[in-house]
Design a protein around this motif. Structure first.
Motif, PDB file in Angstrom:
ATOM      1  N   PRO A  76       0.808  -1.225   0.000  1.00 23.45           N
ATOM      2  CA  PRO A  76       0.000   0.000   0.000  1.00 23.45           C
ATOM      3  C   PRO A  76       0.839   1.272   0.000  1.00 23.45           C
ATOM      4  CG  PRO A  76      -0.212  -1.164   2.086  1.00 23.45           C
ATOM      5  CD  PRO A  76       0.664  -1.994   1.211  1.00 23.45           C
TER       6      PRO A  76
ATOM      7  N   ASP B   4      -7.474  -4.141   8.049  1.00 25.39           N
ATOM      8  CA  ASP B   4      -7.830  -5.100   7.016  1.00 25.39           C
ATOM      9  C   ASP B   4      -8.280  -6.355   7.748  1.00 25.39           C
ATOM     10  OD1 ASP B   4      -7.826  -7.149   5.102  1.00 25.39           O
ATOM     11  OD2 ASP B   4      -6.035  -6.387   4.085  1.00 25.39           O
TER      12      ASP B   4
ATOM     13  N   HIS C 273      -0.913  -2.868   9.925  1.00 29.69           N
ATOM     14  CA  HIS C 273      -1.408  -1.596  10.470  1.00 29.69           C
ATOM     15  C   HIS C 273      -1.510  -0.561   9.347  1.00 29.69           C
ATOM     16  CE1 HIS C 273      -2.230   1.415  13.493  1.00 29.69           C
ATOM     17  NE2 HIS C 273      -1.289   2.169  12.980  1.00 29.69           N
ATOM     18  N   HIS C 274      -2.737  -0.155   8.996  1.00 32.51           N
ATOM     19  CA  HIS C 274      -2.955   0.846   7.957  1.00 32.51           C
ATOM     20  C   HIS C 274      -2.926   2.266   8.504  1.00 32.51           C
ATOM     21  CE1 HIS C 274      -3.945  -1.481   4.334  1.00 32.51           C
ATOM     22  NE2 HIS C 274      -4.289  -2.417   5.201  1.00 32.51           N
TER      23      HIS C 274
ATOM     24  N   TYR D 222      -3.229   8.023   5.135  1.00 32.07           N
ATOM     25  CA  TYR D 222      -3.026   6.711   5.773  1.00 32.07           C
ATOM     26  C   TYR D 222      -2.537   5.739   4.707  1.00 32.07           C
ATOM     27  CZ  TYR D 222      -7.201   4.984   3.449  1.00 32.07           C
ATOM     28  OH  TYR D 222      -8.092   4.575   2.486  1.00 32.07           O
ATOM     29  N   LEU D 223      -2.146   4.521   5.102  1.00 30.90           N
ATOM     30  CA  LEU D 223      -1.763   3.485   4.143  1.00 30.90           C
ATOM     31  C   LEU D 223      -3.038   2.884   3.569  1.00 30.90           C
ATOM     32  CD1 LEU D 223       1.202   1.655   5.914  1.00 30.90           C
ATOM     33  CD2 LEU D 223       1.290   3.102   3.866  1.00 30.90           C
TER      34      LEU D 223
ATOM     35  N   PRO E 138      -5.898   0.823   1.118  1.00 26.70           N
ATOM     36  CA  PRO E 138      -6.183  -0.591   0.896  1.00 26.70           C
ATOM     37  C   PRO E 138      -5.427  -1.075  -0.341  1.00 26.70           C
ATOM     38  CG  PRO E 138      -8.039   0.743   0.183  1.00 26.70           C
ATOM     39  CD  PRO E 138      -7.060   1.676   0.832  1.00 26.70           C
ATOM     40  N   CYS E 139      -4.872  -2.286  -0.264  1.00 22.43           N
ATOM     41  CA  CYS E 139      -4.085  -2.818  -1.375  1.00 22.43           C
ATOM     42  C   CYS E 139      -4.001  -4.334  -1.256  1.00 22.43           C
ATOM     43  CB  CYS E 139      -2.703  -2.182  -1.370  1.00 22.43           C
ATOM     44  SG  CYS E 139      -1.769  -2.536  -2.856  1.00 22.43           S
TER      45      CYS E 139
ATOM     46  N   TYR F 149     -12.322  -4.233   4.762  1.00 30.13           N
ATOM     47  CA  TYR F 149     -11.652  -3.240   5.598  1.00 30.13           C
ATOM     48  C   TYR F 149     -12.660  -2.607   6.535  1.00 30.13           C
ATOM     49  CZ  TYR F 149      -7.813  -3.729   2.347  1.00 30.13           C
ATOM     50  OH  TYR F 149      -6.782  -4.236   1.597  1.00 30.13           O
TER      51      TYR F 149
END
Length: 132
Positions: free
Chosen positions: A38, A64, A71-72, A92-93, A95-96, A104
């Motif tokens: 991400p 996730d 940790h996003h 933020y990081l 979704p990927c 999520y």
């Protein structure tokens, strides 16, 4: 007897629970990603309802559900009574998911002041798949 009935109605009305704090969101312009790596991206748009009285900040965090150890992150926004948190309010990081859609969950925590020392007033969460 009518007075007793009226008093009972008032007491029952006083004990009804407040409406629950609610959160919803849309991915909007969140960039597509399926590499499992991400990038830092702008937050989606959030809609809030029944925010607890006394709320000064809302702390957002995303996990996730298919990979809960990753940790996003999230962000903190000041709350001034508006039920809409605009897209891009924090980074933020994003979704990927590496193989197919993941689910999520965003959690919003209402606090009466700052993120570290503020008292938690209530939490709400919402879950969506990405990609949709």
């Amino acid at each position: 007897m009518l007075r007793s009935l009226a008093a009972a109605v008032v007491l029952v009305g006083l004990t009804l629970p407040a409406a629950a704090f609610e959160l919803s969101f849309t991915w909007g312009a969140t960039p597509a990603c399926d590499s499992g790596r991400p990038s830092v991206v702008a937050s989606p748009e959030f809609h809030l309802a029944n925010v607890p009285p006394g709320t000064r900040v809302i702390v957002f965090e995303m996990i996730d559900l298919n990979a809960p150890d990753f940790h996003h992150g999230g962000g903190t926004v000041s709350y001034a009574g508006d039920g809409l948190v605009q897209a891009g309010a924090f980074r933020y990081l994003g979704p990927c998911p590496p193989a197919g859609p993941h689910r999520y969950m965003w959690t919003a925590t209402a606090r009466d002041r700052g993120t570290t020392f503020g008292r938690t007033l209530d939490t709400a969460s919402a879950t969506r798949s990405f990609p949709n």
